[in-house]
Design a protein around this motif. Structure first.
Motif, short mmCIF file in Angstrom:
data_model
loop_
_atom_site.label_atom_id
_atom_site.label_comp_id
_atom_site.label_asym_id
_atom_site.label_seq_id
_atom_site.Cartn_x
_atom_site.Cartn_y
_atom_site.Cartn_z
N GLU A 158 0.83 -1.19 0.00
CA GLU A 158 0.00 0.00 0.00
C GLU A 158 0.88 1.26 0.00
O GLU A 158 2.01 1.25 0.50
CB GLU A 158 -0.92 0.00 1.22
N PRO A 159 0.39 2.38 -0.56
CA PRO A 159 1.19 3.61 -0.67
C PRO A 159 1.80 4.08 0.64
O PRO A 159 2.93 4.60 0.64
CB PRO A 159 0.18 4.64 -1.21
N GLU A 160 1.09 3.93 1.75
CA GLU A 160 1.62 4.44 3.01
C GLU A 160 2.89 3.74 3.47
O GLU A 160 3.61 4.23 4.36
CB GLU A 160 0.56 4.37 4.11
N HIS A 161 3.19 2.59 2.89
CA HIS A 161 4.40 1.86 3.29
C HIS A 161 5.59 2.16 2.39
O HIS A 161 6.72 1.78 2.72
CB HIS A 161 4.12 0.35 3.28
N GLN A 162 5.35 2.82 1.27
CA GLN A 162 6.43 3.15 0.35
C GLN A 162 7.20 4.38 0.86
O GLN A 162 6.61 5.34 1.32
CB GLN A 162 5.88 3.44 -1.05
N LYS A 163 8.54 4.32 0.77
CA LYS A 163 9.40 5.44 1.19
C LYS A 163 9.04 5.87 2.62
O LYS A 163 8.94 7.06 2.94
CB LYS A 163 9.26 6.63 0.24
N PHE A 164 8.89 4.89 3.49
CA PHE A 164 8.41 5.14 4.85
C PHE A 164 9.33 6.08 5.62
O PHE A 164 8.88 6.99 6.32
CB PHE A 164 8.27 3.81 5.59
#
Length: 249
Positions: free
Chosen positions: A180-186
């Protein structure tokens, strides 16, 4: 009248950061006219892909972002049978990081070195406080050559200490399911100022941006020490000039 000046300033900051990170890490600089945010290879080049599972994918992604030759990074799920894994329902998948790289600038064996150095492959059923099958250690391979190199690197790692067993699995890569987007480039997203510095890119651009991958590593303090210091110095210099970027007049 201030808008053109601000836009020019944004472009200058982006270019300066790309030159700084690439130069400090030893990477070749893009040709004039190449996309700064994106990751276009020189003509005739084709990116290669490597996928690794080494514990929580938040920090795992950052471990690879500052390497010279790495084009982009992303996180996701692989190694299981569930058709549509989600963060709260992975079933038998593992959290993993996908590394897209230029094989002319960095070799797969170098990525394996980072993989081994970035987690404890002797831990069973997790990594540190992260316990569970989703945090297992896996090298996902694309073909015979990668499988052979992975096996040789595992033997080398095991030879360092025979008192405990390397738990890392080596298996062919099946489907990579993007997280999910929220986990990308955290790690980068935990530093709002850095996001502002590069213009608050939309999610799809953060996912493909070479600069975002490098700054994600910087935010996690996983770039080489000299690179970390140079980037910090540049950010301080930019901040003194009145940034972050103005979004409206």
């Amino acid at each position: 009248m201030a808008a053109p000046s601000a836009a020019a300033g944004v472009a200058a900051v982006l270019v300066a950061l790309v030159l700084l990170v690439a130069g400090a890490s030893g990477a070749r600089l893009p040709a004039r006219g190449a996309t700064v945010r994106g990751a276009a290879l020189p003509r005739g080049g084709a990116p290669a892909t490597a996928v690794f599972a080494l514990g929580s994918f938040w920090r795992s992604e950052a471990a690879f972002g500052c390497l010279p030759g790495v084009i982009r990074t992303s996180v996701g799920y692989s190694g299981g049978s569930k058709a549509n894994p989600e963060y709260r329902n992975l079933a038998d998948h593992a959290e993993c990081v996908k590394v897209e790289y230029d094989p002319r600038l960095i070799h797969y064996k170098q990525l394996l070195d980072v993989f081994w150095a970035s987690h404890d492959p002797r831990e069973v059923f997790g990594q540190g406080p992260d316990v569970g099958n989703q945090y297992r250690s896996v090298i996902f391979t694309n073909g015979t050559i990668e499988a052979r190199l992975a096996a040789l690197s595992k033997e080398k790692e095991q030879a360092k200490d025979r008192s405990s067993v390397i738990t890392t699995q080596i298996q062919p890569l099946g489907v990579f399911h993007p997280a999910e987007p929220e986990h990308q480039k955290f790690e980068l997203k935990r530093k709002p100022f850095l996001l502002q510095l590069i213009g608050n890119l939309p999610e799809e651009e953060l996912l493909t941006s070479t600069l975002a991958a490098k700054l994600n590593a910087y935010a996690a303090e996983l770039c080489p020490a000299t690179t970390q210091k140079k980037i910090s110095s540049k950010i301080d210099e930019v901040a003194k000039k009145g940034w972050p970027i103005l979004r409206e007049i």
